[in-house]
Structure formats: C-alpha cells, structure tokens
Design a protein around this motif. Structure first.
Motif: not given
Lengths: 269, 299
Positions: B43-54, B69-73, B189-196
């Motif tokens: 989910s850390f890489a997910l955050g980076g991937a989503v923001v970079a693409r957008l 953040t929503v994607a991580g959630f 777990l949603g909150m946790s991964n949203a932070f990540v």
C-alpha cells in the motif's frame, strides 16, 4: 424470557470424534427466574450457555429471547439482551484500557457507537457510585489500567459491567471457579445481591453443587446433553447436597462435583 | 562525529516525519488491533503509484494525494475482508494483498517507474521559497505527521475508538458488548493503510519519483521505528504510542543516515534494519526477562 425448543448441537459432525453435546433440550425460563445449571464435565453446560449467547448456532431447534427468535442472530447482535461473565477472569475486561473506559464500553452494551467521546463525563459519578458497591476501593483508581487489578478484582469489575446497563438476561459461566475460595464467596454473594436487586433473569453454570443448591430459584442438572433433573420452588429450597448425590451419584462421576466441602464457595477437595 | 550527527539531522527529520506516518499506520494495525498486517509494503507503493499517475494525467498534486489515501484505505479494507469474511489467516491475508498490489501498482503506473522531477508537485512551491529547502519541507511534514497523530489520538478516545482498541485487546469481551469486531478490524486496517498510502504519495513527490519497489521492507522499517520509539517514549497510552511512532521514525532515519556516513553500504540497509528489529525483539527473551510477547491475533 428464554425459550429453547428442541435444541440439538453436534460437534465434529460426520467424523469419528462426533459428539452430541446438546441432545434435544426444551427449556422455558420465565422472566426474573434465577436458574443454576449443574452437571459433570462434558454434560453440555457451557455449550448450552454458548448457544443462548450466540457464540455458535444450534444444529436443530430454535432459541427465543424475550419472545423473539434469535437462532440465527450473531453474538454481537444478541448483546443487547444479555450480560455475560466467563470463567476466566481475564476474559471479561480489556486489560490495556482503564477501569473507567471499560465501564463506559459496558454502558453502551448493544447500542450504536459513534464519534462521541468514549467516556461521557456526566456518567462518571454513576460509575464511581457503582464501583463503591464492590467495596474494593476501585472508585479511586478509575484511570488505572485494568491489567493492574487482581483476578478477583477483575471478575468483580466484569460483574459490575455485565449488570451496569441492566440486561434482560445474565449469563454466568462458572464465574467463580478460577478464584480463591474467599474471593469466590464474595463474588457469588455480590452476584446474588445484584440479581435480586434488579430481578435479573439469570442462568448460572456451576461446577459447585453447594452453590447450585444454595442460590437461585431453580436448578437444572444436565447429563450427556439432556436435562436429567429440573427442580424449583419449595422442593429446591429443601434440597441438600447429600440428597442429590444419593439420587444421582451413579451418573455424577465427576469428582470435583461430589467432594465439594459444603460451606466453601471455591473448588473444594 | 558530532559534525556528522548535525549534518544528518535535517534529512533525518524530513524523512523521519514523512515515513513516520507509515509508523502511525502500523501502530493502528500491530499495536491497537493486534493484527500483523503485511499489506503495508504494497500500500506504500500504491500511494506513490496513484499519485504519480494522477500527476502525469494533469490532476492537482493535493487531489492526487487524497485519492492515493482513499486507495490505501480500500486496500486495507480488502485485507480485513480476506481475514474476516474468508477466514484467511491474518499474516497470509496481508501477504496476499501485498502480492496482488504489486501487479495493481504496475497497472496503475503502466511501467515500473515514474519520475516526477520535471513536473509540479506539492513540493515545488515549498522549494521555491527563498529560504533553505529543509525549513519549509520539514515544517510541512512535521505538521502533517503531528496533525494525523492528534487526530488518531482523538479518534481512539471516541466510542468507536474504544471499540477498536477493545477489539485488539479482548475480542470476545467487546463482542458480547454488541460490537461487530469484524467491522472494527476492516475499518482499522483501512485507516492504517490509508496512512501508509498517504505517506507513500508524499514521499514519491519528495524524492521525485514513484517506483514499484519503493515499499519493500517498509513494514520492518516501520516496526523498527516503533520499537525504538517505545524504548524512548513508552507505550502506556495511545498518545504515547503514536508519539513513539513519530519520534522512533526520526531516530531510526537518523541512525541509518549516520550509519551511511560511517560507511554502511546502502545495499546493506535492510539487513541492518532487520538485525535491529531482531535484537530489539530477541534480547528480552535471551535475558530471560519477564516475557513481554507481541500480542497478535491469528498468529
């Protein structure tokens, strides 16, 4: 209040270890009745309690609480009906949270939870008064973590939590068995006091025959998943340990049950 | 030596606060819910991937961070559902999600690496200020990290927060009080991964690229931070646990930065981190002190 209709529960179905834990029990407990349940190991006492609580569902039959069929309701949705105390004093409280926080959680039993403050400040006085009832000095330690309390103190707190938002039904699962005799005596007396005060419908599973006879309005004996003895009213008042052992000695092979010292509240022998 | 300590401080503060948000997330899963969630690496890489693409698609960086953040959630919720609905062991559920996210992240980015140095990110206006680059950036990450810490502390004082803490502490007990512990696990777990993922989205912009491998070892680094922080700050209350995560994260990054200056090879970083965690968890057992086991569900 509690109605069990042809309840059957089988563990490890269709295996060599298949065990019929509850074998077609019918039971009707009217409102306000205090029932003690006794029986030897493996007789189905705890299974019966778990079925009422919804820890698991029955294989056959229906369970009604307060006239409503709850057979298929999961445990957390049945919570509004009952308060429950387990044998293990560590199981009834959250150790990493304070006394006050534990009471606040119990205060919300079965109610929806939102983003309001967990501890409602206006309820603090009520918690303090309730804790005084225990006579353990806990009212001065409300901010302390429950992990700092002894087993007896924790079980007393659990009892208070179970009765805090007066439930319709109180389920007690050998809740004094893991305590030392003196504490056990105190907890059982407190139980009796609270049950009488709020006129709680109560099911108390116990290993201790003296306790089963002394407390409650009705006694049920389980044997191999069936009710083998059901006594209440004056007949129960007159009952003695010797009499029951005389009558059921053959089926009560459980030593812990038979050699109970008549006056102690703990595990005898 | 002292000079080295001082010179590495700014970068340690910058990275410490940025990655501290990951540690805050891990506090929720490991410490509060007692759920050993390994989704984090994905989910850390997910955050980076989503923001970079957008950002490449022309979306504003701030909105991109929000969607990351929503994607991580959602990723965290998936791990929770695997565990609660499908009854998959908690460790395995996290590993499965982490593996699945690897492909998902590649799909999102379209390739294994997107560089963001030549486009405007949320970092750009901070860097264009007429002062030392570190001042606004450290201030920004510290503000976000402490903001999230305070919100987390407040959340765990609410009725739902209590129910979530009790779910990790004594699941049976809070269930008999009418709480659906499955929902609490999924939400937590949603909150946790949203932070990540939030952290991943900011770090990607800070370092100037998103990479498919940027999440590798994140869980161990986060745990190392928490353990260091708890040694320094303690863990008696939720507020202390979250403060420990941030302080520990800064301390961890500082130790690493000093280590690198003293000649530690960057390739050995994860080995060093792993050894750090092993020692921290293992020394009490070797000393035969009162066993303070990591209390985790489903392990």
């Amino acid at each position: 209040m509690v109605r069990l209709e042809h309840i059957k529960k089988v563990f490890n179905k269709n295996t060599v270890n298949e065990k019929i834990a509850i074998d077609g029990i019918n039971l009707d407990i009217p409102e306000g009745q205090f029932v003690t349940v006794i029986g030897s190991n493996g007789a189905g006492k705890t299974t019966l309690l778990n079925l009422v609580a919804g820890t698991y569902g029955p294989d056959e039959g229906d369970i009604l609480l307060d006239g409503e069929c709850v057979t298929h309701l999961p445990e957390h949705q049945r919570a509004r009906y009952y308060g429950r105390i387990f044998q293990n004093p560590l199981m009834g409280t959250a150790a990493s949270m304070s006394i006050e926080e534990n009471l606040a959680m119990a205060d919300l039993r079965g109610k929806p939870r939102g983003l309001k403050w967990g501890v409602n400040k206006s309820r603090r006085g009520f918690y303090r008064e309730s804790l005084k009832l225990l006579d353990l000095g806990l009212e001065n330690r409300m901010k302390q973590n429950v992990s700092l309390l002894s087993g007896g103190q924790r079980q007393s707190l659990t009892l208070l939590m179970a009765t805090l938002s007066v439930p319709k039904l109180l389920l007690l699962d050998e809740h004094t068995a893991a305590l030392d005799p003196k504490t056990a005596q105190k907890v059982i007396q407190l139980t009796d006091q609270l049950v009488k005060e709020y006129r709680l419908t109560t099911i108390m599973v116990t290993h201790n025959m003296q306790q089963a006879i002394q407390y409650g309005d009705r006694m049920i004996m389980l044997h191999e998943g069936k009710i083998c003895y059901d006594v209440q009213g004056e007949e129960k008042q007159a009952l003695t340990v010797a009499e029951v052992v005389d009558r059921f000695g053959a089926t009560l092979t459980d030593e812990a049950l038979l050699c109970q010292a008549p006056t102690t509240g703990g595990t005898g022998c | 030596m002292l000079d080295g300590l001082l010179r590495t401080l700014p970068i340690s503060l910058e990275q410490g606060f940025a990655y501290g948000i990951v540690a805050l997330g891990i506090v929720i899963s490991f410490r509060i819910l007692a759920f050993p969630d390994l989704t984090v690496d994905g989910s850390f890489a997910l955050g980076g991937a989503v923001v970079a693409r957008l950002i490449m698609e022309g979306v504003s960086p701030v909105y991109g961070i929000f969607l990351a953040t929503v994607a991580g959630f959602l990723a965290g919720c998936c791990t929770g559902l695997l565990n609660t609905r499908l009854k998959i062991n908690s460790l395995l559920a996290g590993i499965l999600m982490m593996t699945v996210l690897y492909s998902v992240n590649l799909r999102i980015m379209g390739r294994s690496n997107i560089q963001l140095l030549t486009v405007d990110t949320f970092i750009t206006p901070l860097e264009n200020l007429d002062i030392n680059r570190f001042v606004p950036i450290i201030a920004f990450f510290a503000a976000v990290a402490f903001g999230i810490k305070i919100l987390t502390d407040l959340f765990f004082k609410t009725q739902i927060g209590f129910a979530m803490r009790a779910t990790g502490d004594n699941e049976q007990m809070i269930r008999t009080l009418g709480v659906n512990t499955d929902s609490m696990t999924v939400l937590g777990l949603g909150m946790s991964n949203a932070f990540v993922a939030l952290s991943g989205a900011m770090v990607a912009q800070d370092q100037g690229f998103a990479d498919i491998g940027m999440g590798i070892g994140m869980i161990v680094a986060g745990l190392a931070s928490i353990i260091i922080g708890e040694t320094l700050i303690g863990k008696q209350t939720v507020a202390r646990k979250t403060l420990a995560a941030l302080a520990g994260s800064v301390a961890y990054k500082w130790i690493i930065a000093v280590g690198l200056r003293l000649g530690l090879a960057p390739t050995d970083l994860k080995l060093a981190t792993g050894v750090m965690v092993i020692l921290a968890l293992g020394i009490p057992a070797l000393k035969k002190e009162k066993e303070e086991k990591l209390h985790l569900r489903g392990v």
